[in-house]
Design a protein around this motif. Structure first.
Motif, PDB file in Angstrom:
ATOM      1  N   THR A  90      71.664  37.569 -21.170  1.00  0.00           N
ATOM      2  CA  THR A  90      72.674  37.950 -20.202  1.00  0.00           C
ATOM      3  C   THR A  90      72.022  36.654 -18.921  1.00  0.00           C
ATOM      4  O   THR A  90      72.824  35.460 -18.103  1.00  0.00           O
ATOM      5  N   LEU A  91      70.613  36.542 -18.708  1.00  0.00           N
ATOM      6  CA  LEU A  91      69.600  36.235 -17.799  1.00  0.00           C
ATOM      7  C   LEU A  91      69.365  35.065 -17.860  1.00  0.00           C
ATOM      8  O   LEU A  91      69.831  34.134 -16.832  1.00  0.00           O
ATOM      9  N   PHE A  92      69.059  34.516 -19.399  1.00  0.00           N
ATOM     10  CA  PHE A  92      68.988  33.069 -19.232  1.00  0.00           C
ATOM     11  C   PHE A  92      70.060  32.306 -18.815  1.00  0.00           C
ATOM     12  O   PHE A  92      70.073  31.053 -18.279  1.00  0.00           O
ATOM     13  N   GLU A  93      71.911  32.417 -19.617  1.00  0.00           N
ATOM     14  CA  GLU A  93      72.853  32.107 -19.547  1.00  0.00           C
ATOM     15  C   GLU A  93      73.274  32.348 -17.349  1.00  0.00           C
ATOM     16  O   GLU A  93      73.389  31.140 -17.206  1.00  0.00           O
ATOM     17  N   TRP A  94      72.652  33.373 -16.734  1.00  0.00           N
ATOM     18  CA  TRP A  94      73.311  33.422 -15.327  1.00  0.00           C
ATOM     19  C   TRP A  94      72.106  32.532 -14.550  1.00  0.00           C
ATOM     20  O   TRP A  94      72.481  32.146 -13.851  1.00  0.00           O
ATOM     21  N   ALA A  95      70.620  32.374 -15.015  1.00  0.00           N
ATOM     22  CA  ALA A  95      69.820  31.161 -14.349  1.00  0.00           C
ATOM     23  C   ALA A  95      70.296  29.470 -14.922  1.00  0.00           C
ATOM     24  O   ALA A  95      70.372  29.405 -13.718  1.00  0.00           O
ATOM     25  N   LYS A  96      70.854  29.280 -15.947  1.00  0.00           N
ATOM     26  CA  LYS A  96      71.388  27.844 -16.314  1.00  0.00           C
ATOM     27  C   LYS A  96      73.096  28.494 -15.352  1.00  0.00           C
ATOM     28  O   LYS A  96      72.657  27.020 -14.786  1.00  0.00           O
ATOM     29  N   GLU A  97      73.922  28.604 -15.112  1.00  0.00           N
ATOM     30  CA  GLU A  97      75.096  28.626 -14.268  1.00  0.00           C
ATOM     31  C   GLU A  97      74.896  28.610 -12.862  1.00  0.00           C
ATOM     32  O   GLU A  97      75.021  28.311 -12.181  1.00  0.00           O
ATOM     33  N   ASN A  98      73.640  29.225 -12.109  1.00  0.00           N
ATOM     34  CA  ASN A  98      72.985  29.525 -10.487  1.00  0.00           C
ATOM     35  C   ASN A  98      71.872  28.062 -10.433  1.00  0.00           C
ATOM     36  O   ASN A  98      71.566  28.087  -9.417  1.00  0.00           O
ATOM     37  N   GLN A  99      71.803  27.324 -11.586  1.00  0.00           N
ATOM     38  CA  GLN A  99      70.470  26.371 -10.969  1.00  0.00           C
ATOM     39  C   GLN A  99      70.415  25.979  -9.840  1.00  0.00           C
ATOM     40  O   GLN A  99      69.445  26.089  -8.518  1.00  0.00           O
ATOM     41  N   GLU A 100      71.635  25.279  -9.781  1.00  0.00           N
ATOM     42  CA  GLU A 100      71.689  24.933  -8.327  1.00  0.00           C
ATOM     43  C   GLU A 100      71.844  25.373  -7.153  1.00  0.00           C
ATOM     44  O   GLU A 100      71.042  24.711  -6.261  1.00  0.00           O
ATOM     45  N   GLU A 101      72.159  26.938  -7.252  1.00  0.00           N
ATOM     46  CA  GLU A 101      71.845  27.348  -5.953  1.00  0.00           C
ATOM     47  C   GLU A 101      70.581  27.975  -5.963  1.00  0.00           C
ATOM     48  O   GLU A 101      70.340  28.136  -5.065  1.00  0.00           O
ATOM     49  N   THR A 144      63.082  49.774 -18.722  1.00  0.00           N
ATOM     50  CA  THR A 144      62.444  48.857 -17.291  1.00  0.00           C
ATOM     51  C   THR A 144      62.402  47.815 -17.833  1.00  0.00           C
ATOM     52  O   THR A 144      62.742  46.956 -18.681  1.00  0.00           O
ATOM     53  N   ALA A 145      62.278  47.128 -16.176  1.00  0.00           N
ATOM     54  CA  ALA A 145      62.451  45.834 -16.257  1.00  0.00           C
ATOM     55  C   ALA A 145      61.580  44.986 -16.623  1.00  0.00           C
ATOM     56  O   ALA A 145      60.553  45.314 -17.421  1.00  0.00           O
ATOM     57  N   PRO A 146      62.023  43.880 -17.289  1.00  0.00           N
ATOM     58  CA  PRO A 146      61.354  43.003 -17.861  1.00  0.00           C
ATOM     59  C   PRO A 146      60.168  41.820 -17.022  1.00  0.00           C
ATOM     60  O   PRO A 146      60.727  41.939 -15.396  1.00  0.00           O
ATOM     61  N   SER A 196      63.285  36.960  -6.482  1.00  0.00           N
ATOM     62  CA  SER A 196      64.245  38.101  -6.064  1.00  0.00           C
ATOM     63  C   SER A 196      65.790  38.213  -6.778  1.00  0.00           C
ATOM     64  O   SER A 196      66.374  39.002  -7.055  1.00  0.00           O
ATOM     65  N   LYS A 197      66.596  36.997  -7.082  1.00  0.00           N
ATOM     66  CA  LYS A 197      67.426  36.768  -7.438  1.00  0.00           C
ATOM     67  C   LYS A 197      67.810  37.184  -8.699  1.00  0.00           C
ATOM     68  O   LYS A 197      69.080  38.026  -9.030  1.00  0.00           O
ATOM     69  N   LEU A 198      67.171  36.714  -9.554  1.00  0.00           N
ATOM     70  CA  LEU A 198      67.114  37.344 -11.188  1.00  0.00           C
ATOM     71  C   LEU A 198      66.559  38.832 -11.133  1.00  0.00           C
ATOM     72  O   LEU A 198      66.825  39.248 -12.254  1.00  0.00           O
ATOM     73  N   GLU A 199      66.034  39.403 -10.029  1.00  0.00           N
ATOM     74  CA  GLU A 199      65.794  40.819  -9.706  1.00  0.00           C
ATOM     75  C   GLU A 199      66.598  41.833  -9.736  1.00  0.00           C
ATOM     76  O   GLU A 199      67.054  42.978 -10.545  1.00  0.00           O
ATOM     77  N   GLU A 200      67.804  41.214  -9.281  1.00  0.00           N
ATOM     78  CA  GLU A 200      69.125  41.842  -8.504  1.00  0.00           C
ATOM     79  C   GLU A 200      69.511  41.395 -10.075  1.00  0.00           C
ATOM     80  O   GLU A 200      69.903  42.885 -10.656  1.00  0.00           O
ATOM     81  N   GLN A 201      69.961  41.026 -11.052  1.00  0.00           N
ATOM     82  CA  GLN A 201      70.066  40.960 -12.260  1.00  0.00           C
ATOM     83  C   GLN A 201      69.631  41.382 -13.270  1.00  0.00           C
ATOM     84  O   GLN A 201      70.801  42.390 -13.948  1.00  0.00           O
ATOM     85  N   VAL A 202      68.283  41.718 -13.367  1.00  0.00           N
ATOM     86  CA  VAL A 202      67.749  42.346 -13.863  1.00  0.00           C
ATOM     87  C   VAL A 202      67.978  43.773 -13.428  1.00  0.00           C
ATOM     88  O   VAL A 202      68.192  44.806 -14.528  1.00  0.00           O
TER      89      VAL A 202
END
Length: 189
Positions: A99-110, A58-60, A82-88
């Motif tokens: 994966t979520l931590f690194e995705w958030a770091k890489e997409n911080q500007e967006e 189940t999702a965090p 909402s964008k994080l939930e798509e990744q989840v």
């Protein structure tokens, strides 16, 4: 493997990956905070993650409720979540924190592209007026300190002329009292 075994393995991995990293904080064995961006970065934010009993099946639970995020508008927070939930959803059933931590770091500007700092206009304008008037008064008259005043000032510093951290912090309660509307009693009598 049971959910608890998966959680234990992921927890060990997170501890080893982020050991000494000031952006990662283990609040409890099932709750974590991860700061995206530097402390000085106006587009930095802190993500709170909590694992439910059946994680990773189940999702965090993800939130942006940390005090650090108070300057971020509700719309921006909603967009990030909402964008994080798509990744989840894309990673459901697998260990996904890294994966979520690194995705958030890489997409911080967006994630923060529509960020506009939340500031209370009344508080800002009153602070600016107070600051400018007190600064102009100080410029007009150069203050002469007595020897006793100089000694007291020196005793508050670290003998290099540096004041300790927090010497000019504002008492939050006094600020709230100052800016809160007066109470009117509509008593009977």
């Amino acid at each position: 493997m049971t959910a608890n075994e998966d959680q234990e393995m992921e927890l060990e991995a997170l501890r080893s990956i982020y050991e000494g990293d000031e952006c990662f904080k283990e609040v409890s064995p099932v709750s974590f905070q991860f700061r995206v961006g530097d402390l000085e970065d106006c587009k930095a934010f802190i993500l709170d993650f909590t694992w439910p009993e059946m994680y990773p099946e189940t999702a965090p639970q993800i939130s942006l409720d940390a005090f650090f995020n108070n300057r971020i508008s509700p719309e921006t927070k909603e967009s990030i979540l909402s964008k994080l939930e798509e990744q989840v959803e894309a990673n459901l059933g697998t260990a996904m924190m890294y994966t979520l931590f690194e995705w958030a770091k890489e997409n911080q500007e967006e994630l923060m592209e529509n960020h506009k700092a939340v500031v209370t206009a009344l508080l800002t304008s009153r602070c600016e007026v107070t600051t400018t008037t007190s600064a102009s008064k100080k410029k007009e008259k150069k203050e002469q300190l007595s020897k006793a005043q100089k000694r007291r000032f020196i005793s508050r510093t670290d003998h290099k002329g540096e004041l300790p951290r927090g010497w000019n912090w504002v008492d939050v309660i006094k600020v709230n009292k100052c800016f809160s509307p007066p109470l009117h009693h509509s008593g009977v009598g």
